[in-house]
Every structure is written in C-alpha cells, then in structure tokens.
Design a protein around this motif. Structure first.
Motif, PDB file in Angstrom:
ATOM      1  N   ARG A  82      28.310  48.173  32.924  1.00 21.40           N
ATOM      2  CA  ARG A  82      29.496  48.619  33.250  1.00 21.40           C
ATOM      3  C   ARG A  82      29.951  50.163  32.880  1.00 21.40           C
ATOM      4  O   ARG A  82      30.615  50.716  33.793  1.00 21.40           O
ATOM      5  N   PRO A  83      29.431  50.721  32.247  1.00 20.51           N
ATOM      6  CA  PRO A  83      29.727  52.132  31.642  1.00 20.51           C
ATOM      7  C   PRO A  83      29.232  53.060  32.946  1.00 20.51           C
ATOM      8  O   PRO A  83      29.393  54.244  32.822  1.00 20.51           O
ATOM      9  N   MET A  84      28.082  52.735  33.596  1.00 21.37           N
ATOM     10  CA  MET A  84      27.498  53.544  34.538  1.00 21.37           C
ATOM     11  C   MET A  84      28.400  54.000  35.539  1.00 21.37           C
ATOM     12  O   MET A  84      28.839  53.190  36.334  1.00 21.37           O
ATOM     13  N   ARG A  85      28.659  55.209  35.866  1.00 29.35           N
ATOM     14  CA  ARG A  85      29.161  55.736  37.145  1.00 29.35           C
ATOM     15  C   ARG A  85      28.928  55.340  38.334  1.00 29.35           C
ATOM     16  O   ARG A  85      27.398  55.623  38.593  1.00 29.35           O
ATOM     17  N   GLY A  86      29.490  55.037  39.336  1.00 26.49           N
ATOM     18  CA  GLY A  86      29.070  54.520  40.525  1.00 26.49           C
ATOM     19  C   GLY A  86      28.781  52.979  40.967  1.00 26.49           C
ATOM     20  O   GLY A  86      28.841  52.601  41.761  1.00 26.49           O
ATOM     21  N   ILE A  87      28.931  52.349  39.891  1.00 27.11           N
ATOM     22  CA  ILE A  87      28.794  50.869  40.064  1.00 27.11           C
ATOM     23  C   ILE A  87      30.198  50.490  39.881  1.00 27.11           C
ATOM     24  O   ILE A  87      30.906  50.326  38.961  1.00 27.11           O
ATOM     25  N   ARG A  88      30.619  49.619  40.948  1.00 24.59           N
ATOM     26  CA  ARG A  88      31.936  48.966  40.959  1.00 24.59           C
ATOM     27  C   ARG A  88      31.720  47.498  40.114  1.00 24.59           C
ATOM     28  O   ARG A  88      32.794  47.349  39.594  1.00 24.59           O
ATOM     29  N   ARG A  89      30.631  46.797  40.765  1.00 24.34           N
ATOM     30  CA  ARG A  89      30.649  45.465  39.825  1.00 24.34           C
ATOM     31  C   ARG A  89      29.242  45.014  39.899  1.00 24.34           C
ATOM     32  O   ARG A  89      28.433  45.626  40.952  1.00 24.34           O
ATOM     33  N   SER A  90      28.634  44.183  39.188  1.00 22.94           N
ATOM     34  CA  SER A  90      27.209  43.803  39.188  1.00 22.94           C
ATOM     35  C   SER A  90      27.136  42.222  39.420  1.00 22.94           C
ATOM     36  O   SER A  90      28.214  41.473  38.851  1.00 22.94           O
ATOM     37  N   ARG A  91      26.162  41.790  39.893  1.00 21.86           N
ATOM     38  CA  ARG A  91      25.965  40.173  40.058  1.00 21.86           C
ATOM     39  C   ARG A  91      24.474  39.954  39.391  1.00 21.86           C
ATOM     40  O   ARG A  91      23.620  40.774  39.942  1.00 21.86           O
ATOM     41  N   VAL A  92      24.474  39.115  38.309  1.00 16.68           N
ATOM     42  CA  VAL A  92      23.084  38.893  37.595  1.00 16.68           C
ATOM     43  C   VAL A  92      22.672  37.459  37.925  1.00 16.68           C
ATOM     44  O   VAL A  92      23.422  36.529  37.577  1.00 16.68           O
ATOM     45  N   ARG A  93      21.591  37.402  38.459  1.00 13.82           N
ATOM     46  CA  ARG A  93      21.012  35.811  38.460  1.00 13.82           C
ATOM     47  C   ARG A  93      19.581  35.678  37.784  1.00 13.82           C
ATOM     48  O   ARG A  93      18.664  36.554  37.645  1.00 13.82           O
ATOM     49  N   PHE A  94      19.212  34.551  37.485  1.00 15.18           N
ATOM     50  CA  PHE A  94      18.132  34.196  36.738  1.00 15.18           C
ATOM     51  C   PHE A  94      17.052  33.324  37.354  1.00 15.18           C
ATOM     52  O   PHE A  94      17.636  32.250  38.141  1.00 15.18           O
ATOM     53  N   ASP A  95      15.931  33.454  37.466  1.00 11.88           N
ATOM     54  CA  ASP A  95      14.939  32.434  37.919  1.00 11.88           C
ATOM     55  C   ASP A  95      13.804  32.271  37.138  1.00 11.88           C
ATOM     56  O   ASP A  95      12.910  33.218  37.300  1.00 11.88           O
ATOM     57  N   GLY A  96      13.745  31.678  35.956  1.00 12.18           N
ATOM     58  CA  GLY A  96      12.739  31.671  35.292  1.00 12.18           C
ATOM     59  C   GLY A  96      12.581  32.747  34.281  1.00 12.18           C
ATOM     60  O   GLY A  96      13.670  33.155  33.500  1.00 12.18           O
ATOM     61  N   ASP A  97      11.575  33.666  34.446  1.00 10.74           N
ATOM     62  CA  ASP A  97      11.629  34.964  33.896  1.00 10.74           C
ATOM     63  C   ASP A  97      11.946  36.192  34.871  1.00 10.74           C
ATOM     64  O   ASP A  97      11.808  37.282  34.524  1.00 10.74           O
ATOM     65  N   LEU A  98      12.468  35.661  35.687  1.00  6.84           N
ATOM     66  CA  LEU A  98      12.958  36.895  36.772  1.00  6.84           C
ATOM     67  C   LEU A  98      14.338  36.951  36.705  1.00  6.84           C
ATOM     68  O   LEU A  98      15.068  36.271  36.814  1.00  6.84           O
ATOM     69  N   MET A  99      14.756  38.315  36.214  1.00  6.90           N
ATOM     70  CA  MET A  99      16.061  38.756  36.246  1.00  6.90           C
ATOM     71  C   MET A  99      16.479  39.492  37.562  1.00  6.90           C
ATOM     72  O   MET A  99      16.060  40.624  37.976  1.00  6.90           O
ATOM     73  N   SER A 100      17.096  39.023  38.554  1.00 10.01           N
ATOM     74  CA  SER A 100      17.585  39.554  39.888  1.00 10.01           C
ATOM     75  C   SER A 100      19.143  40.292  39.514  1.00 10.01           C
ATOM     76  O   SER A 100      19.891  39.376  39.407  1.00 10.01           O
ATOM     77  N   VAL A 101      19.245  41.555  39.816  1.00 13.28           N
ATOM     78  CA  VAL A 101      20.506  42.024  39.723  1.00 13.28           C
ATOM     79  C   VAL A 101      21.016  42.812  40.948  1.00 13.28           C
ATOM     80  O   VAL A 101      20.240  43.324  41.504  1.00 13.28           O
ATOM     81  N   THR A 102      22.091  42.598  41.605  1.00 14.59           N
ATOM     82  CA  THR A 102      22.643  43.154  42.550  1.00 14.59           C
ATOM     83  C   THR A 102      23.767  44.131  42.022  1.00 14.59           C
ATOM     84  O   THR A 102      24.862  43.611  41.537  1.00 14.59           O
ATOM     85  N   LEU A 103      23.608  45.327  42.532  1.00 13.64           N
ATOM     86  CA  LEU A 103      24.810  46.293  42.043  1.00 13.64           C
ATOM     87  C   LEU A 103      25.434  46.594  43.363  1.00 13.64           C
ATOM     88  O   LEU A 103      24.962  46.787  44.361  1.00 13.64           O
ATOM     89  N   PHE A 104      26.720  46.661  43.178  1.00 14.80           N
ATOM     90  CA  PHE A 104      27.680  47.028  44.345  1.00 14.80           C
ATOM     91  C   PHE A 104      28.348  48.281  43.922  1.00 14.80           C
ATOM     92  O   PHE A 104      29.186  48.596  42.882  1.00 14.80           O
ATOM     93  N   VAL A 105      27.622  49.472  44.620  1.00 17.44           N
ATOM     94  CA  VAL A 105      27.974  50.805  44.292  1.00 17.44           C
ATOM     95  C   VAL A 105      29.194  51.269  45.070  1.00 17.44           C
ATOM     96  O   VAL A 105      29.404  50.604  46.307  1.00 17.44           O
ATOM     97  N   ASP A 106      29.709  52.331  44.733  1.00 14.67           N
ATOM     98  CA  ASP A 106      30.825  52.995  45.467  1.00 14.67           C
ATOM     99  C   ASP A 106      30.203  53.550  46.979  1.00 14.67           C
ATOM    100  O   ASP A 106      28.924  53.877  46.857  1.00 14.67           O
ATOM    101  N   GLY A 107      31.057  53.476  47.912  1.00 14.01           N
ATOM    102  CA  GLY A 107      30.496  53.863  49.118  1.00 14.01           C
ATOM    103  C   GLY A 107      30.530  55.482  49.375  1.00 14.01           C
ATOM    104  O   GLY A 107      29.830  55.960  50.172  1.00 14.01           O
TER     105      GLY A 107
END
Length: 140
Positions: A82-107
């Motif tokens: 959240r405090p990182m500049r340029g990230i509007r929002r993020s989505r975090v998903r888990f699959d066992g020991d895999l953490m997949s993060v999608t960052l929605f950044v400023d255009g």
C-alpha cells in the motif's frame, strides 16, 4: 480338592510354609497397591488436537503448510504494498506455496518504472514471506 491341598501343605517343612506365606503376603500387597493410584499419579491424556498433544506442547510449531491462514497473509501483503508510490491497488492469490500478486499501477508510469516497481514489490514480499515462491505481475 481342598482336603488334598491341605494334606499336601501339611507334609511340607516349616521353612517352606513360612516362605509360602511370605510370598502370598507380598503378592496380595502388590495387587492391592496396584489398584489404588493417588490423584497425582493418574495418567494424563494428550490434548485433543489430532497430533497427540504436539500442538498444545509446541503452539508455534507449524504442522502443515497452511498453518498460517492465507487470508492473514494476503492482508499483510497488501498492507506492505500500500505505501509504495505508483500502485493503485493489488490482488494477491495463493496456490499452495505460490503467492501470485497482480499490481495495478498508475498509467503515467513508464515501462522501466513499472519494472523497477515490480522488482521492488517482489523483493519486499519475498523477504517478508520466505515460505512462499513470490510471483509479481503488473498491469496498467
């Protein structure tokens, strides 16, 4: 039958009868002592946790790969991003020991800035979540 035993016992020596009586007394004493355990000597059962009390004895010992909840880990990951500049929002998903993060950044960010931000986010998450393989992708 009792008469035969009494006759057999009378024919034995005094020494044998004394030894027999002493052994009988010891056996009866041992049997009576074994039946009456004190409250402090009673057996205690394991905790009903499915691991024979292991999780009660060692409450911080992770017994499974999902000992920590994915929900709490996802909330913490989003809180770190959240405090990182340029990230509007993020989505975090888990699959066992895999953490997949999608960052929605400023255009307004360039590709290089987006790549740097993605690498920074991946490093922050990898340090804070060593139990997961972290994969970060960015969308504008």
């Amino acid at each position: 039958m009792v008469g035969v035993l009494a006759l057999w016992f009378r024919r034995r020596s005094k020494w044998f009868r004394g030894l027999f009586a002493a052994m009988l007394a010891v056996m009866l004493t041992a049997m009576l002592a074994a039946c009456g355990a004190r409250e402090s000597e009673r057996l205690q059962s394991y905790g009903d946790d499915g691991y024979m009390g292991l999780s009660n004895t060692n409450p911080n010992l992770p017994l499974t790969g999902s000992a920590w909840s994915y929900e709490n880990d996802g909330e913490l990951a989003e809180q770190l991003l959240r405090p990182m500049r340029g990230i509007r929002r993020s989505r975090v998903r888990f699959d066992g020991d895999l953490m997949s993060v999608t960052l929605f950044v400023d255009g307004a960010l360039s590709r290089e800035e987006t790549a740097r931000l993605t690498a920074k986010a991946r490093n922050v998450l990898a340090v804070n979540f060593p139990r997961y393989d972290v994969k970060v992708a960015a969308r504008q």
